[in-house]
Design an enzyme around this catalytic site. Structure first.
Site, PDB file in Angstrom:
ATOM      1  N   ASP A 245      -3.749  39.179   7.850  1.00 29.35           N
ATOM      2  CA  ASP A 245      -3.941  38.451   6.489  1.00 29.35           C
ATOM      3  C   ASP A 245      -4.891  37.383   6.528  1.00 29.35           C
ATOM      4  O   ASP A 245      -4.499  36.197   7.285  1.00 29.35           O
ATOM      5  CB  ASP A 245      -2.545  38.218   6.136  1.00 29.35           C
TER       6      ASP A 245
ATOM      7  N   SER B  99     -18.789  37.450  -6.689  1.00 30.41           N
ATOM      8  CA  SER B  99     -18.904  38.320  -7.855  1.00 30.41           C
ATOM      9  C   SER B  99     -19.864  37.659  -8.979  1.00 30.41           C
ATOM     10  O   SER B  99     -19.666  36.685  -9.129  1.00 30.41           O
ATOM     11  CB  SER B  99     -17.383  38.822  -8.420  1.00 30.41           C
TER      12      SER B  99
ATOM     13  N   TYR C  60      -9.327  35.266 -10.650  1.00 31.97           N
ATOM     14  CA  TYR C  60     -10.376  35.875  -9.778  1.00 31.97           C
ATOM     15  C   TYR C  60     -11.808  35.243  -9.816  1.00 31.97           C
ATOM     16  O   TYR C  60     -12.402  34.924  -9.010  1.00 31.97           O
ATOM     17  CB  TYR C  60     -10.512  37.390 -10.202  1.00 31.97           C
TER      18      TYR C  60
ATOM     19  N   ALA D 285     -12.176  31.991 -10.996  1.00 35.33           N
ATOM     20  CA  ALA D 285     -12.121  30.641 -10.371  1.00 35.33           C
ATOM     21  C   ALA D 285     -12.437  30.722  -9.011  1.00 35.33           C
ATOM     22  O   ALA D 285     -13.010  30.042  -8.525  1.00 35.33           O
ATOM     23  CB  ALA D 285     -10.727  30.103 -10.759  1.00 35.33           C
TER      24      ALA D 285
ATOM     25  N   LYS E  79     -13.859  33.202  -7.088  1.00 34.20           N
ATOM     26  CA  LYS E  79     -15.261  33.547  -6.764  1.00 34.20           C
ATOM     27  C   LYS E  79     -16.300  32.336  -6.785  1.00 34.20           C
ATOM     28  O   LYS E  79     -16.926  32.129  -6.126  1.00 34.20           O
ATOM     29  CB  LYS E  79     -15.589  34.671  -7.319  1.00 34.20           C
TER      30      LYS E  79
END
Length: 297
Positions: free
Chosen positions: A90, A168, A181, A183, A185
């Site tokens: 992880d 992204s 997501y 924030a 990236k």
């Protein structure tokens, strides 16, 4: 700035015994003799990036959280004759990332390339999201890049290697239903810039790749507002690149040691509009929310 000391692999817990050395000759690949760690390579873009690295001569450490799927990918790669080991880890847990790095060192003795690809995405509006779900998505995108690099950094300094953060096009301009997501990236994009300055004297390449809409595995899932896995939002097939195409672009980015690569014409258009015509960009997004809600939901 003080130099980063190289830790002894023997002084840390390891998960693999010595199994191989990276191929050093006898091949035509542009990454011949390199050792790469690709996080989240049990499936999707990570798997295809790892596959292409192997095809071009690298030894690769495969990684994922799902042991069964990781084992299937490992077996597939071994049957193809690729030089690979794997480590269930992880990447939001630093101790697990140390084990991942130890796997690479015990198996191959060096690390030349790190690609931080593993992350979690979402389909949920901010007002509806449980705080723990927001944190889970943010952690996977931020600490999922920070911790693997922190563990691998001494070895990358030794080889004057390369780290590439997979971001992204969502980081370039806000995307409704993707607050955590986007924030995360955006954070790793700024992290890459900061590290490029801090580590300039080491000769390490620090880059970021902004991925656009990409074909996904059929069982690809993202988190909803309550943290339950749901299918990814609709994306018109004509807008999507294949995973193999994206993998090829990522390797080209590493080969050229580029600072930033934005994938797809849409991504480059977002950069242009966000930089020079931000109000127009917001108008386009707000209009699509009203007319194409399924695109976000």
């Amino acid at each position: 700035m003080r130099d980063t000391a190289l830790p002894s692999a023997a002084s840390r817990s390891t998960t693999k015994q010595m199994v191989a050395r990276p191929p050093s000759d006898g091949g035509s690949g542009s990454f011949m003799g390199k050792v790469a760690i690709v996080t989240g390579s049990e499936s999707g873009i990570g798997r295809e990036t790892a596959r292409l690295l192997c095809q071009q001569g690298s030894a690769v450490v495969l990684n994922g959280r799902m042991a069964e799927r990781l084992a299937q990918t490992h077996q597939e790669f071994e049957q193809a004759g690729y030089t690979v080991v794997s480590c269930v880890a992880d990447v939001t847990d630093f101790t697990s990332c140390e084990a991942l790095v130890d796997t690479a060192i015990q198996a191959f003795g060096q690390i030349d390339i790190l690609i931080t690809n593993a992350s979690i995405s979402q389909r949920a509006y901010f007002a509806d999201m449980a705080p723990d779900v927001f944190r889970q998505v943010l952690d996977s995108n931020v600490y999922g890049a920070v911790y693997p690099l922190k563990a691998a950094l001494p070895y990358l300094i030794q080889t004057r290697g390369s780290v590439t953060f997979i971001s992204s096009i969502s980081a370039l301009n806000g995307m409704p239903s993707g607050s955590a997501y986007c924030a995360g990236k955006a954070a790793i994009s700024n992290l890459a810039h900061t590290l490029r300055l801090e580590l300039n004297h080491t000769g390490i390449h620090v880059g970021v790749v902004h991925i656009g809409f990409t074909q996904n595995d059929a069982d690809k899932r993202v988190l909803d507002a309550d943290g339950q896995p749901v299918p990814i939002a609709h994306r018109p097939p004509r807008w999507q690149k294949s995973q193999a195409e994206v993998a090829s672009i990522i390797l080209g980015h590493i080969r050229r040691r580029r600072q930033r690569t934005v994938i797809s014409a849409l991504g480059r258009l977002i950069v242009l509009v966000h930089t020079y015509l931000p109000r127009l960009g917001d108008w386009i997004v707000l209009t699509t929310i009203r007319r194409l809600r399924h695109f976000y939901e």
